[in-house]
Design a protein around this motif. Structure first.
Motif, short mmCIF file in Angstrom:
data_model
loop_
_atom_site.label_atom_id
_atom_site.label_comp_id
_atom_site.label_asym_id
_atom_site.label_seq_id
_atom_site.Cartn_x
_atom_site.Cartn_y
_atom_site.Cartn_z
N ARG A 121 0.80 -1.22 0.00
CA ARG A 121 0.00 0.00 0.00
C ARG A 121 0.84 1.27 0.00
O ARG A 121 0.30 2.37 0.16
CB ARG A 121 -0.94 0.00 1.22
CG ARG A 121 -0.25 -0.23 2.55
CD ARG A 121 -1.26 -0.30 3.67
NE ARG A 121 -0.61 -0.47 4.97
CZ ARG A 121 -1.24 -0.38 6.13
NH1 ARG A 121 -2.53 -0.13 6.15
NH2 ARG A 121 -0.60 -0.53 7.27
N ASP A 122 2.12 1.13 -0.17
CA ASP A 122 3.01 2.28 -0.26
C ASP A 122 3.99 2.04 -1.41
O ASP A 122 4.65 1.00 -1.46
CB ASP A 122 3.77 2.48 1.05
CG ASP A 122 4.46 3.83 1.14
OD1 ASP A 122 5.09 4.23 0.13
OD2 ASP A 122 4.39 4.48 2.19
N GLU A 146 0.45 -6.79 5.16
CA GLU A 146 -0.61 -6.13 4.39
C GLU A 146 -0.90 -6.87 3.08
O GLU A 146 -1.92 -6.64 2.44
CB GLU A 146 -0.24 -4.68 4.10
CG GLU A 146 0.90 -4.45 3.13
CD GLU A 146 2.27 -4.36 3.79
OE1 GLU A 146 3.16 -3.69 3.23
OE2 GLU A 146 2.45 -4.96 4.87
N ASP A 180 -9.31 2.48 6.32
CA ASP A 180 -8.82 3.65 5.60
C ASP A 180 -9.19 3.50 4.13
O ASP A 180 -8.73 2.56 3.47
CB ASP A 180 -7.29 3.77 5.75
CG ASP A 180 -6.75 5.08 5.24
OD1 ASP A 180 -7.22 5.54 4.18
OD2 ASP A 180 -5.86 5.65 5.90
N ASP A 199 -6.38 2.93 1.44
CA ASP A 199 -5.49 1.77 1.58
C ASP A 199 -5.86 0.75 0.52
O ASP A 199 -6.92 0.12 0.58
CB ASP A 199 -5.66 1.19 2.99
CG ASP A 199 -4.78 -0.01 3.25
OD1 ASP A 199 -4.20 -0.55 2.29
OD2 ASP A 199 -4.69 -0.45 4.42
N ASP A 213 -4.24 7.99 -1.73
CA ASP A 213 -3.74 6.61 -1.75
C ASP A 213 -2.24 6.64 -2.04
O ASP A 213 -1.80 7.09 -3.09
CB ASP A 213 -4.51 5.85 -2.84
CG ASP A 213 -4.05 4.42 -3.04
OD1 ASP A 213 -2.90 4.09 -2.72
OD2 ASP A 213 -4.86 3.62 -3.54
N TYR A 261 0.30 3.96 7.31
CA TYR A 261 -1.12 4.19 7.52
C TYR A 261 -1.45 4.00 9.00
O TYR A 261 -0.80 3.20 9.70
CB TYR A 261 -1.95 3.20 6.70
CG TYR A 261 -2.08 3.56 5.24
CD1 TYR A 261 -3.15 4.31 4.78
CD2 TYR A 261 -1.15 3.14 4.30
CE1 TYR A 261 -3.29 4.64 3.44
CE2 TYR A 261 -1.26 3.46 2.96
CZ TYR A 261 -2.35 4.21 2.53
OH TYR A 261 -2.47 4.54 1.20
N ASN A 310 -3.93 -0.75 10.83
CA ASN A 310 -3.09 -1.90 10.49
C ASN A 310 -3.80 -3.23 10.68
O ASN A 310 -3.19 -4.22 11.08
CB ASN A 310 -1.81 -1.87 11.33
CG ASN A 310 -0.86 -0.77 10.89
OD1 ASN A 310 -0.46 -0.72 9.74
ND2 ASN A 310 -0.53 0.13 11.81
#
Length: 483
Positions: free
Chosen positions: A135-136, A170, A274, A277, A327, A412, A415
């Protein structure tokens, strides 16, 4: 029928295309044989660098037709009235494999759509899954390195794959989807597509909402078993490419109904997940699907290289009424995709016919390799100017949204990596669960370090006790303690 004369690239006729010019019958070859030099030089450059990801793919032309009024959500002109049609080009692909890899591997499928709208091109660059592994964007190069070939052996490395996933919890939701029946679509026509990210829609009054895109196949969902997929990979590694081409040639045109989930702007601050995410979905009970239109693919490319290989898609190719969200994965892709095309195809890739907008283009960009139009002629190439050159249109500014917090490298806030993966597992029937578990067990057996297996089993166990226990049993391991 008269034949065309063979020429050089500068239009001169070629007198002999069978024999190179030499000094006598034994040579050596003369450097003055310009036709030979051109043929060899061009041949050496016939392949642009393949895409780092999504290298193997197939594409088709078609159209998008609006079937429902969504003007209260967005001012995008191509969505402005029911019945309006917009031409498009769609590219489907695998993610991790090289250009010559098999179509039927277990892998997410890219699902990229280029809408040629009257306000410029709009690219929606997603997958056949509603979520992703990370997600990053800062983790993306590392993730892809684990999916590609090991730098020492030049072989795929299951240990690297599961090591990364076990240390990136994640990823569990997407891993569950990938290892389920949907991990190997039967064809490109028999799978859904998703924008995956959250995007912002803005209406004519400047009011914003958050949206997620869903393309629901009208052909129905169909998948391949692991054994059948392996058989196809050996017998016809281009199976999906061939199947899509043949279906369109037979006028069995594939179609998808297009929907969005719409979240009120302020809900982003209170929703239980979120909404930005990309490893999470929004519940359809909370935000039901709203029909937007229909995508139909009805024309095959005339030339694969010119249309499929040179097609360039960027999640940052927006039109007024559609904007980015915070995002983090999307934010990185806004830069990375366009930059990849500047490297792979060239800085002027948007001038190629497959990428060229139908609307007029007025930029101050000039020069660069392969600038094959008039290069702006003698027109003004700066702004502001006093010569009536192209200027900004304030009404098309992106909408403002509030920011807060310190500038820092942060994760984020939320989690929970397990509840949605667990919910997905519990939605599967017993046969589907059995195949999911077996696929995971088979994929994890080659992992060299037991510690990696135990870490990953803990993630499955946290998602659902039965889920983790069955995988542990399949690997001959226990899950009774945290690693």
């Amino acid at each position: 029928m008269n034949k065309d004369n063979l020429t050089t690239s500068w239009g001169a006729p070629v007198g002999d295309n069978q024999n190179s010019m030499t000094a006598g019958s034994r040579g050596p070859t003369l450097i003055q044989d310009l036709h030979l030099l051109e043929k060899l030089a061009h041949f050496n450059r016939e392949r642009v660098p393949e895409r780092v990801v999504h290298a193997k793919g197939a594409g088709a032309h078609g159209y998008f037709e609006v079937t429902n009024d969504v003007t209260k959500y967005t001012k995008a002109k191509f969505l402005s009235e029911v019945g309006k049609r917009t031409p498009l080009f769609t590219r489907f692909s695998t993610v991790a494999g090289e250009n010559g890899s098999a179509d039927t591997v277990r892998d997410p499928r890219g699902f990229a759509v280029k809408f040629y709208t009257e306000e410029g091109n709009y690219d929606l660059v997603g997958n056949n899954t509603p979520v992703f592994f990370i997600r990053d964007a800062i983790k993306f190069p590392d993730f892809i390195h684990t999916q590609k070939r090991d730098p020492k052996t030049n072989l795929k490395n299951p240990t690297a794959v599961w090591d990364f996933w076990s240390l990136s919890p994640e990823s569990l939701h997407q891993v569950t989807i990938l290892m389920s029946d949907r991990g190997i679509p039967a064809t490109y026509r028999h799978m859904n597509g998703y924008g995956s990210h959250t995007f912002k829609w803005v209406n004519a009054q400047g009011e914003a909402v958050w949206v997620k895109y869903h393309f629901k196949t009208e052909q129905g969902i169909k998948n391949l078993s692991t054994d059948v997929a392996a058989k196809f990979a050996g017998e016809n590694p281009d199976y999906h490419t061939e199947e899509l081409f043949n279906a369109i040639e037979k006028e069995d045109f594939p179609a998808w109904k297009v929907y969005v989930q719409v979240m009120p702007f302020e809900d982003a601050n209170t929703y239980r997940y979120d909404p930005f995410d990309v490893t999470k979905v929004w519940s359809h009970k909370d935000y039901p699907l709203i029909e937007v239109g229909r995508m139909v693919l009805d024309r095959n490319p005339e030339n694969y290289f010119a249309e499929v290989e040179q097609a360039t898609f960027s999640p940052g190719a927006f039109v007024p009424g559609i904007e980015a969200s915070p995002d983090k994965m999307l934010q990185g892709r806004l830069f990375a995709y366009a930059d990849a095309h500047r490297y792979r195809v060239g800085v002027n890739h948007n001038h190629l016919p497959i990428n060229r907008p139908l609307s007029a283009v007025h930029t101050n960009h000039r020069d660069g390799q392969m600038r094959f139009d008039s290069n702006g002629g003698g027109s003004i190439n700066y702004e502001p100017n006093s010569f009536n050159g192209p200027s900004e249109t304030p009404e098309n500014k992106q909408t403002a949204f509030e920011l807060s917090g310190f500038a820092d490298s942060v994760s984020y806030d939320e989690n929970d990596h397990y509840s949605q993966a667990g919910n997905l597992y519990r939605l599967l029937n017993e046969d589907e669960r059995t195949r999911l578990v077996q696929n995971i067990v088979d994929a994890m057996k080659p992992v060299l370090k037991e510690e990696i297996k135990l870490k990953q089993i803990q993630h499955f166990y946290k998602a659902d006790n039965e889920y983790g226990t069955r995988i542990a049993e399949g690997l001959g391991l226990a899950v009774h303690q945290e690693v």
